[in-house]
Design an enzyme around this catalytic site. Structure first.
Site, PDB file in Angstrom:
ATOM      1  N   ASN A   6     -18.783  28.244  24.418  1.00  0.00           N
ATOM      2  CA  ASN A   6     -18.548  29.164  25.543  1.00  0.00           C
ATOM      3  C   ASN A   6     -18.211  28.305  26.758  1.00  0.00           C
ATOM      4  OD1 ASN A   6     -18.462  31.915  26.562  1.00  0.00           O
ATOM      5  ND2 ASN A   6     -20.274  31.384  27.759  1.00  0.00           N
ATOM      6  N   LYS A   7     -17.949  28.955  27.853  1.00  0.00           N
ATOM      7  CA  LYS A   7     -17.524  28.267  29.081  1.00  0.00           C
ATOM      8  C   LYS A   7     -18.399  27.049  29.396  1.00  0.00           C
ATOM      9  CE  LYS A   7     -14.709  28.906  31.061  1.00  0.00           C
ATOM     10  NZ  LYS A   7     -13.493  28.070  30.806  1.00  0.00           N
ATOM     11  N   ASP A  42     -16.674  32.025  22.896  1.00  0.00           N
ATOM     12  CA  ASP A  42     -15.260  31.836  22.524  1.00  0.00           C
ATOM     13  C   ASP A  42     -15.103  31.573  21.036  1.00  0.00           C
ATOM     14  OD1 ASP A  42     -15.152  31.327  25.544  1.00  0.00           O
ATOM     15  OD2 ASP A  42     -13.079  31.547  24.886  1.00  0.00           O
ATOM     16  N   ARG A  54      -7.650  36.132  30.651  1.00  0.00           N
ATOM     17  CA  ARG A  54      -8.534  35.131  30.035  1.00  0.00           C
ATOM     18  C   ARG A  54      -9.729  35.864  29.442  1.00  0.00           C
ATOM     19  NH1 ARG A  54     -12.435  36.762  32.558  1.00  0.00           N
ATOM     20  NH2 ARG A  54     -13.576  35.060  31.624  1.00  0.00           N
ATOM     21  N   GLY A  55     -10.571  35.068  28.745  1.00  0.00           N
ATOM     22  CA  GLY A  55     -11.679  35.685  28.013  1.00  0.00           C
ATOM     23  C   GLY A  55     -11.231  35.905  26.579  1.00  0.00           C
ATOM     24  N   ALA A  56     -12.051  35.444  25.630  1.00  0.00           N
ATOM     25  CA  ALA A  56     -11.597  35.388  24.231  1.00  0.00           C
ATOM     26  C   ALA A  56     -11.049  36.718  23.680  1.00  0.00           C
ATOM     27  CB  ALA A  56     -12.731  34.846  23.361  1.00  0.00           C
ATOM     28  N   GLN A  84     -15.027  31.730  37.502  1.00  0.00           N
ATOM     29  CA  GLN A  84     -15.004  33.073  36.898  1.00  0.00           C
ATOM     30  C   GLN A  84     -16.223  33.899  37.311  1.00  0.00           C
ATOM     31  OE1 GLN A  84     -14.391  30.231  35.254  1.00  0.00           O
ATOM     32  NE2 GLN A  84     -12.929  30.509  33.595  1.00  0.00           N
ATOM     33  N   ARG A 112      -4.215  28.479  23.906  1.00  0.00           N
ATOM     34  CA  ARG A 112      -5.611  28.114  24.212  1.00  0.00           C
ATOM     35  C   ARG A 112      -6.348  27.856  22.889  1.00  0.00           C
ATOM     36  NH1 ARG A 112      -8.630  30.869  28.918  1.00  0.00           N
ATOM     37  NH2 ARG A 112      -9.547  28.803  28.861  1.00  0.00           N
TER      38      ARG A 112
HETATM   39  O1  MRU Z   1     -11.672  30.021  30.208  1.00  0.00           O
HETATM   40  P1  MRU Z   1     -12.026  31.476  30.101  1.00  0.00           P
HETATM   41  O2  MRU Z   1     -12.194  32.160  31.410  1.00  0.00           O
HETATM   42  O3  MRU Z   1     -11.100  32.202  29.157  1.00  0.00           O
HETATM   43  O4  MRU Z   1     -13.474  31.454  29.405  1.00  0.00           O
HETATM   44  C1  MRU Z   1     -14.101  32.673  29.132  1.00  0.00           C
HETATM   45  C2  MRU Z   1     -15.440  32.513  28.538  1.00  0.00           C
HETATM   46  O5  MRU Z   1     -15.939  31.431  28.353  1.00  0.00           O
HETATM   47  C3  MRU Z   1     -16.120  33.770  28.116  1.00  0.00           C
HETATM   48  O6  MRU Z   1     -17.509  33.665  28.232  1.00  0.00           O
HETATM   49  C4  MRU Z   1     -15.763  34.067  26.644  1.00  0.00           C
HETATM   50  O7  MRU Z   1     -14.386  34.004  26.433  1.00  0.00           O
HETATM   51  C5  MRU Z   1     -16.256  35.406  26.222  1.00  0.00           C
HETATM   52  S1  MRU Z   1     -15.416  36.705  27.024  1.00  0.00           S
HETATM   53  C6  MRU Z   1     -15.997  38.174  26.443  1.00  0.00           C
END
Ligand code: MRU
Length: 349
Positions: free
Chosen positions: A248-249, A238, A45-47, A197, A88
Protein backbone atom coordinates in the site's frame (compact mmCIF):
# COMPACT_ATOMS: atom_id res chain seq x y z
CA UNK A 1 -21.57 10.07 -5.46
CA UNK A 2 -18.18 11.60 -6.33
CA UNK A 3 -17.70 11.27 -10.14
CA UNK A 4 -14.15 9.83 -10.03
CA UNK A 5 -14.42 8.49 -13.58
CA UNK A 6 -17.34 8.56 -15.97
CA UNK A 7 -17.87 7.07 -19.41
CA UNK A 8 -19.29 9.59 -21.89
CA UNK A 9 -19.99 9.50 -25.64
CA UNK A 10 -16.80 11.55 -26.13
CA UNK A 11 -14.45 9.47 -23.95
CA UNK A 12 -13.62 8.92 -20.29
CA UNK A 13 -14.09 11.91 -18.00
CA UNK A 14 -11.82 12.02 -14.94
CA UNK A 15 -12.10 14.26 -11.90
CA UNK A 16 -8.55 15.67 -11.93
CA UNK A 17 -7.10 14.51 -8.60
CA UNK A 18 -3.87 16.42 -9.12
CA UNK A 19 -5.85 19.66 -8.66
CA UNK A 20 -8.01 18.76 -5.67
CA UNK A 21 -8.93 20.14 -3.18
CA UNK A 22 -8.55 23.68 -4.51
CA UNK A 23 -9.96 23.09 -7.98
CA UNK A 24 -12.72 20.70 -8.99
CA UNK A 25 -11.89 20.25 -12.67
CA UNK A 26 -12.27 17.44 -15.15
CA UNK A 27 -10.04 15.90 -17.83
CA UNK A 28 -11.59 14.23 -20.87
CA UNK A 29 -9.53 11.35 -22.32
CA UNK A 30 -10.62 10.86 -25.91
CA UNK A 31 -8.28 7.98 -26.78
CA UNK A 32 -6.64 5.13 -24.90
CA UNK A 33 -3.25 6.90 -24.83
CA UNK A 34 -4.83 9.77 -22.92
CA UNK A 35 -6.37 7.29 -20.46
CA UNK A 36 -2.89 5.80 -19.95
CA UNK A 37 -1.47 9.30 -19.39
CA UNK A 38 -4.22 10.09 -16.85
CA UNK A 39 -3.29 6.94 -14.90
CA UNK A 40 0.48 7.57 -15.08
CA UNK A 41 0.21 11.21 -14.00
CA UNK A 42 -2.27 10.37 -11.23
CA UNK A 43 -5.17 12.41 -12.57
CA UNK A 44 -6.90 9.16 -11.59
CA UNK A 45 -5.32 6.96 -8.91
CA UNK A 46 -6.09 4.28 -6.36
CA UNK A 47 -5.89 0.61 -7.33
CA UNK A 48 -9.59 -0.11 -8.08
CA UNK A 49 -10.06 3.17 -10.01
CA UNK A 50 -6.90 2.43 -12.03
CA UNK A 51 -8.25 -1.03 -12.93
CA UNK A 52 -11.62 0.26 -14.15
CA UNK A 53 -9.99 3.20 -15.96
CA UNK A 54 -7.82 0.74 -17.90
CA UNK A 55 -10.93 -1.25 -18.82
CA UNK A 56 -12.53 1.92 -20.20
CA UNK A 57 -9.25 2.74 -21.95
CA UNK A 58 -9.42 -0.61 -23.75
CA UNK A 59 -13.08 0.03 -24.62
CA UNK A 60 -12.14 3.45 -25.99
CA UNK A 61 -9.32 1.92 -28.05
CA UNK A 62 -11.73 -0.67 -29.47
CA UNK A 63 -14.43 1.92 -30.29
CA UNK A 64 -11.94 4.24 -32.00
CA UNK A 65 -10.28 1.48 -34.05
CA UNK A 66 -10.32 1.80 -37.83
CA UNK A 67 -9.61 -1.91 -38.34
CA UNK A 68 -11.82 -3.61 -40.95
CA UNK A 69 -12.36 -6.78 -38.96
CA UNK A 70 -11.91 -8.32 -35.53
CA UNK A 71 -8.89 -10.31 -36.80
CA UNK A 72 -7.23 -7.13 -38.04
CA UNK A 73 -7.99 -5.43 -34.72
CA UNK A 74 -6.13 -8.18 -32.76
CA UNK A 75 -2.58 -6.68 -32.97
CA UNK A 76 -3.98 -3.24 -32.14
CA UNK A 77 -5.78 -4.74 -29.11
CA UNK A 78 -2.44 -6.12 -27.85
CA UNK A 79 -0.80 -2.71 -28.31
CA UNK A 80 -3.59 -0.96 -26.37
CA UNK A 81 -3.29 -3.47 -23.50
CA UNK A 82 0.51 -3.12 -23.41
CA UNK A 83 0.32 0.69 -23.29
CA UNK A 84 -2.16 0.66 -20.39
CA UNK A 85 -0.19 -2.06 -18.55
CA UNK A 86 2.96 0.10 -18.68
CA UNK A 87 1.48 2.86 -16.49
CA UNK A 88 1.68 1.73 -12.82
CA UNK A 89 3.34 -1.55 -11.82
CA UNK A 90 2.21 -2.11 -8.22
CA UNK A 91 -1.59 -1.86 -8.38
CA UNK A 92 -2.54 -5.39 -9.38
CA UNK A 93 -6.11 -4.34 -10.23
CA UNK A 94 -4.62 -2.87 -13.42
CA UNK A 95 -3.37 -6.28 -14.57
CA UNK A 96 -6.49 -8.05 -13.29
CA UNK A 97 -8.63 -5.75 -15.43
CA UNK A 98 -6.45 -6.08 -18.55
CA UNK A 99 -6.34 -9.89 -18.18
CA UNK A 100 -10.13 -9.99 -17.87
CA UNK A 101 -10.44 -7.99 -21.10
CA UNK A 102 -7.88 -10.25 -22.83
CA UNK A 103 -9.90 -13.35 -21.90
CA UNK A 104 -13.09 -11.73 -23.21
CA UNK A 105 -11.35 -10.71 -26.43
CA UNK A 106 -9.97 -14.22 -26.99
CA UNK A 107 -13.47 -15.72 -26.50
CA UNK A 108 -15.07 -13.22 -28.87
CA UNK A 109 -12.37 -13.76 -31.48
CA UNK A 110 -12.61 -17.55 -31.35
CA UNK A 111 -16.40 -17.42 -31.65
CA UNK A 112 -16.14 -15.26 -34.81
CA UNK A 113 -17.82 -12.18 -33.30
CA UNK A 114 -17.83 -9.23 -35.74
CA UNK A 115 -15.86 -6.13 -34.63
CA UNK A 116 -18.95 -3.99 -34.12
CA UNK A 117 -20.43 -6.55 -31.70
CA UNK A 118 -17.04 -6.97 -30.08
CA UNK A 119 -16.81 -3.23 -29.37
CA UNK A 120 -20.22 -3.31 -27.66
CA UNK A 121 -19.27 -6.31 -25.53
CA UNK A 122 -15.93 -4.81 -24.49
CA UNK A 123 -17.67 -1.61 -23.40
CA UNK A 124 -20.34 -3.64 -21.57
CA UNK A 125 -17.55 -5.48 -19.71
CA UNK A 126 -16.02 -2.16 -18.61
CA UNK A 127 -19.45 -0.99 -17.39
CA UNK A 128 -19.82 -4.30 -15.50
CA UNK A 129 -16.44 -3.76 -13.78
CA UNK A 130 -17.51 -0.25 -12.80
CA UNK A 131 -20.76 -1.50 -11.22
CA UNK A 132 -19.01 -4.46 -9.54
CA UNK A 133 -16.47 -2.10 -8.00
CA UNK A 134 -19.16 0.00 -6.33
CA UNK A 135 -21.02 -3.05 -5.02
CA UNK A 136 -17.75 -4.59 -3.75
CA UNK A 137 -17.04 -1.37 -1.81
CA UNK A 138 -20.55 -1.42 -0.29
CA UNK A 139 -20.13 -5.08 0.71
CA UNK A 140 -16.70 -4.34 2.24
CA UNK A 141 -18.31 -1.52 4.18
CA UNK A 142 -21.02 -3.84 5.51
CA UNK A 143 -18.44 -6.45 6.62
CA UNK A 144 -15.92 -3.97 7.99
CA UNK A 145 -18.21 -1.56 9.86
CA UNK A 146 -18.63 -4.08 12.69
CA UNK A 147 -14.87 -4.00 13.33
CA UNK A 148 -14.81 -0.29 14.22
CA UNK A 149 -15.64 0.98 17.71
CA UNK A 150 -19.08 2.44 18.53
CA UNK A 151 -17.29 5.70 19.29
CA UNK A 152 -13.66 6.61 18.72
CA UNK A 153 -10.96 7.70 16.31
CA UNK A 154 -9.73 5.80 13.27
CA UNK A 155 -6.47 6.58 11.51
CA UNK A 156 -6.13 6.12 7.76
CA UNK A 157 -3.20 6.56 5.39
CA UNK A 158 -3.35 7.83 1.78
CA UNK A 159 -6.80 7.90 0.12
CA UNK A 160 -8.68 4.63 -0.19
CA UNK A 161 -12.01 6.34 -0.70
CA UNK A 162 -14.57 7.09 -3.38
CA UNK A 163 -11.78 8.91 -5.23
CA UNK A 164 -9.70 5.72 -5.38
CA UNK A 165 -12.60 3.58 -6.62
CA UNK A 166 -15.71 4.04 -8.75
CA UNK A 167 -17.50 5.19 -5.60
CA UNK A 168 -17.84 4.70 -1.81
CA UNK A 169 -14.27 3.50 -1.24
CA UNK A 170 -12.55 0.60 0.48
CA UNK A 171 -10.99 1.82 3.76
CA UNK A 172 -13.15 4.95 3.68
CA UNK A 173 -16.09 2.74 2.66
CA UNK A 174 -15.66 0.84 5.93
CA UNK A 175 -15.63 4.16 7.82
CA UNK A 176 -18.65 5.46 5.84
CA UNK A 177 -20.60 2.28 6.55
CA UNK A 178 -19.77 2.52 10.27
CA UNK A 179 -21.00 6.14 10.34
CA UNK A 180 -24.15 5.18 8.40
CA UNK A 181 -24.81 2.56 11.11
CA UNK A 182 -24.73 5.22 13.81
CA UNK A 183 -21.12 4.86 14.99
CA UNK A 184 -19.45 8.09 16.07
CA UNK A 185 -16.13 8.01 14.26
CA UNK A 186 -13.51 10.74 14.08
CA UNK A 187 -10.96 10.21 11.31
CA UNK A 188 -7.28 11.09 11.56
CA UNK A 189 -5.94 11.35 8.01
CA UNK A 190 -2.17 11.02 7.55
CA UNK A 191 -1.14 13.75 5.10
CA UNK A 192 0.76 11.10 3.07
CA UNK A 193 3.96 12.61 1.75
CA UNK A 194 4.95 13.20 -0.99
CA UNK A 195 1.74 13.28 -3.08
CA UNK A 196 -0.48 14.31 -0.13
CA UNK A 197 -3.41 12.01 -0.91
CA UNK A 198 -4.45 12.21 2.76
CA UNK A 199 -4.23 15.97 3.21
CA UNK A 200 -5.75 16.80 -0.19
CA UNK A 201 -8.09 13.93 -1.09
CA UNK A 202 -9.18 12.05 2.04
CA UNK A 203 -9.80 15.34 3.85
CA UNK A 204 -11.81 16.72 0.89
CA UNK A 205 -13.85 13.58 0.46
CA UNK A 206 -14.70 13.07 4.15
CA UNK A 207 -15.56 16.74 4.65
CA UNK A 208 -17.99 16.51 1.73
CA UNK A 209 -19.71 13.70 3.68
CA UNK A 210 -19.65 15.59 6.97
CA UNK A 211 -17.42 13.00 8.67
CA UNK A 212 -15.26 14.73 11.31
CA UNK A 213 -11.66 14.66 10.08
CA UNK A 214 -8.31 15.88 11.35
CA UNK A 215 -5.26 15.92 9.09
CA UNK A 216 -1.96 15.04 10.74
CA UNK A 217 1.58 15.01 9.35
CA UNK A 218 2.88 11.50 8.80
CA UNK A 219 5.30 11.79 11.72
CA UNK A 220 2.55 12.50 14.28
CA UNK A 221 0.81 9.10 14.38
CA UNK A 222 3.09 7.56 17.02
CA UNK A 223 2.53 10.28 19.55
CA UNK A 224 -1.27 10.27 19.02
CA UNK A 225 -1.31 6.50 19.48
CA UNK A 226 0.73 6.76 22.65
CA UNK A 227 -1.72 9.36 23.94
CA UNK A 228 -4.58 6.87 23.44
CA UNK A 229 -6.22 8.98 20.73
CA UNK A 230 -6.47 6.27 18.04
CA UNK A 231 -8.71 3.20 18.48
CA UNK A 232 -8.21 1.53 15.07
CA UNK A 233 -6.35 1.89 11.77
CA UNK A 234 -7.93 1.09 8.41
CA UNK A 235 -6.09 1.36 5.09
CA UNK A 236 -6.50 0.18 1.50
CA UNK A 237 -4.18 -2.01 -0.59
CA UNK A 238 -2.58 -2.05 -4.03
CA UNK A 239 -1.68 -5.73 -3.98
CA UNK A 240 -2.14 -8.48 -1.42
CA UNK A 241 0.18 -11.48 -1.88
CA UNK A 242 -0.85 -15.10 -1.25
CA UNK A 243 0.45 -14.98 2.34
CA UNK A 244 -1.38 -11.71 3.16
CA UNK A 245 1.65 -9.39 2.84
CA UNK A 246 0.16 -6.13 1.61
CA UNK A 247 1.56 -3.39 -0.62
CA UNK A 248 0.00 0.00 0.00
CA UNK A 249 1.05 3.64 -0.11
CA UNK A 250 4.54 4.33 1.21
CA UNK A 251 4.33 4.87 4.96
CA UNK A 252 1.65 2.23 5.59
CA UNK A 253 4.29 -0.16 6.97
CA UNK A 254 5.36 2.47 9.53
CA UNK A 255 1.74 2.85 10.67
CA UNK A 256 1.31 -0.93 10.98
CA UNK A 257 4.37 -1.27 13.22
CA UNK A 258 3.19 1.64 15.37
CA UNK A 259 -0.29 0.11 15.67
CA UNK A 260 1.16 -3.23 16.81
CA UNK A 261 3.41 -1.55 19.37
CA UNK A 262 0.42 0.31 20.84
CA UNK A 263 -2.01 -2.64 20.73
CA UNK A 264 -4.26 -0.96 18.13
CA UNK A 265 -6.03 -3.13 15.51
CA UNK A 266 -4.72 -2.60 11.96
CA UNK A 267 -7.26 -3.44 9.20
CA UNK A 268 -6.75 -3.65 5.42
CA UNK A 269 -9.84 -3.24 3.20
CA UNK A 270 -9.58 -4.31 -0.44
CA UNK A 271 -11.67 -5.94 -3.15
CA UNK A 272 -10.89 -9.46 -4.34
CA UNK A 273 -9.34 -7.95 -7.50
CA UNK A 274 -6.49 -6.66 -5.28
CA UNK A 275 -5.59 -10.17 -4.13
CA UNK A 276 -2.75 -11.69 -6.13
CA UNK A 277 -2.41 -15.33 -5.15
CA UNK A 278 0.16 -15.81 -7.93
CA UNK A 279 2.60 -13.64 -5.96
CA UNK A 280 3.76 -15.73 -2.98
CA UNK A 281 4.80 -12.94 -0.61
CA UNK A 282 5.56 -9.25 -0.31
CA UNK A 283 9.15 -9.56 -1.50
CA UNK A 284 7.85 -10.49 -4.96
CA UNK A 285 5.60 -7.40 -5.30
CA UNK A 286 7.04 -4.84 -7.76
CA UNK A 287 7.31 -1.41 -6.15
CA UNK A 288 6.81 1.63 -8.35
CA UNK A 289 9.47 4.33 -8.22
CA UNK A 290 7.86 7.71 -8.96
CA UNK A 291 9.50 10.86 -10.39
CA UNK A 292 11.93 12.55 -7.99
CA UNK A 293 10.24 15.90 -8.57
CA UNK A 294 7.38 14.68 -6.32
CA UNK A 295 9.88 14.84 -3.43
CA UNK A 296 12.10 17.74 -4.48
CA UNK A 297 9.23 20.10 -5.32
CA UNK A 298 5.84 21.07 -3.94
CA UNK A 299 3.34 23.09 -5.99
CA UNK A 300 6.14 24.05 -8.38
CA UNK A 301 8.41 25.27 -5.57
CA UNK A 302 11.79 23.60 -5.00
CA UNK A 303 12.26 22.25 -1.46
CA UNK A 304 15.64 20.49 -1.62
CA UNK A 305 19.14 21.61 -2.69
CA UNK A 306 20.14 20.99 -6.31
CA UNK A 307 21.78 17.62 -6.86
CA UNK A 308 20.85 15.96 -3.55
CA UNK A 309 20.11 12.23 -3.73
CA UNK A 310 16.40 11.32 -3.81
CA UNK A 311 14.43 8.12 -3.70
CA UNK A 312 10.68 7.97 -4.17
CA UNK A 313 9.19 4.47 -3.84
CA UNK A 314 5.41 4.95 -4.09
CA UNK A 315 4.52 1.89 -1.99
CA UNK A 316 5.81 -0.29 0.82
CA UNK A 317 4.92 -3.78 1.97
CA UNK A 318 3.35 -4.49 5.34
CA UNK A 319 4.14 -8.05 6.42
CA UNK A 320 0.95 -9.97 7.21
CA UNK A 321 1.94 -10.43 10.86
CA UNK A 322 1.00 -6.79 11.46
CA UNK A 323 -2.47 -7.13 9.90
CA UNK A 324 -5.33 -7.82 12.32
CA UNK A 325 -7.83 -8.61 9.53
CA UNK A 326 -8.34 -8.17 5.79
CA UNK A 327 -11.82 -6.97 4.81
CA UNK A 328 -13.04 -8.00 1.34
CA UNK A 329 -16.46 -8.01 -0.31
CA UNK A 330 -16.56 -11.76 0.41
CA UNK A 331 -16.03 -11.36 4.15
CA UNK A 332 -13.40 -10.70 6.82
CA UNK A 333 -10.22 -12.78 6.73
CA UNK A 334 -7.92 -13.51 9.67
CA UNK A 335 -4.42 -15.03 9.84
CA UNK A 336 -3.10 -17.39 8.67
CA UNK A 337 -3.96 -15.55 5.46
CA UNK A 338 -2.48 -18.14 3.14
CA UNK A 339 -5.22 -20.57 4.26
CA UNK A 340 -7.96 -17.95 4.65
CA UNK A 341 -7.40 -16.63 1.11
CA UNK A 342 -7.25 -20.11 -0.41
CA UNK A 343 -10.42 -21.20 1.38
CA UNK A 344 -12.37 -18.10 0.40
CA UNK A 345 -11.28 -18.53 -3.22
CA UNK A 346 -12.57 -22.11 -3.16
CA UNK A 347 -15.88 -21.13 -1.54
CA UNK A 348 -16.47 -18.32 -4.06
CA UNK A 349 -15.48 -20.63 -6.95
O1 MRU B 1 -0.37 6.19 -5.60
P1 MRU B 1 -1.85 6.06 -5.34
O2 MRU B 1 -2.50 7.32 -4.90
O3 MRU B 1 -2.55 5.39 -6.50
O4 MRU B 1 -1.92 5.04 -4.10
C1 MRU B 1 -3.17 4.67 -3.61
C2 MRU B 1 -3.10 3.77 -2.45
O5 MRU B 1 -2.05 3.43 -1.96
C3 MRU B 1 -4.40 3.25 -1.94
O6 MRU B 1 -4.37 3.03 -0.56
C4 MRU B 1 -4.72 1.92 -2.65
O7 MRU B 1 -4.59 2.04 -4.04
C5 MRU B 1 -6.09 1.44 -2.34
S1 MRU B 1 -7.33 2.47 -3.02
C6 MRU B 1 -8.84 1.83 -2.66
Amino acid sequence: MIPTLTWTDDGVRFLDQTRLPLEETYVLATDYGQVADAIATMVVRGAPAIGVSAAYGIALGAMRSRAESAERFAPEFEKICARLASTRPTAVNLFWSIDRMKRLFADLLSSGTPLIQMQKKILAEAHAMYAEDISACKAMGAHGAALLPQEGAVLTHCNAGALATCGYGTALGVIRAAVERGKRIHVYADETRPFLQGARLTAWELMADGIPTTVICDNMAASLMRAGKIQAVVVGADRIAANGDTANKIGTYNVAILAKEHGIPFYVAAPWSTIDRATPNGDAIPIEERPHAEVTHHAGKQLTPNGVGICNPAFDVTPSKYITAIVTERGVLRAPYIDALREMELVAG
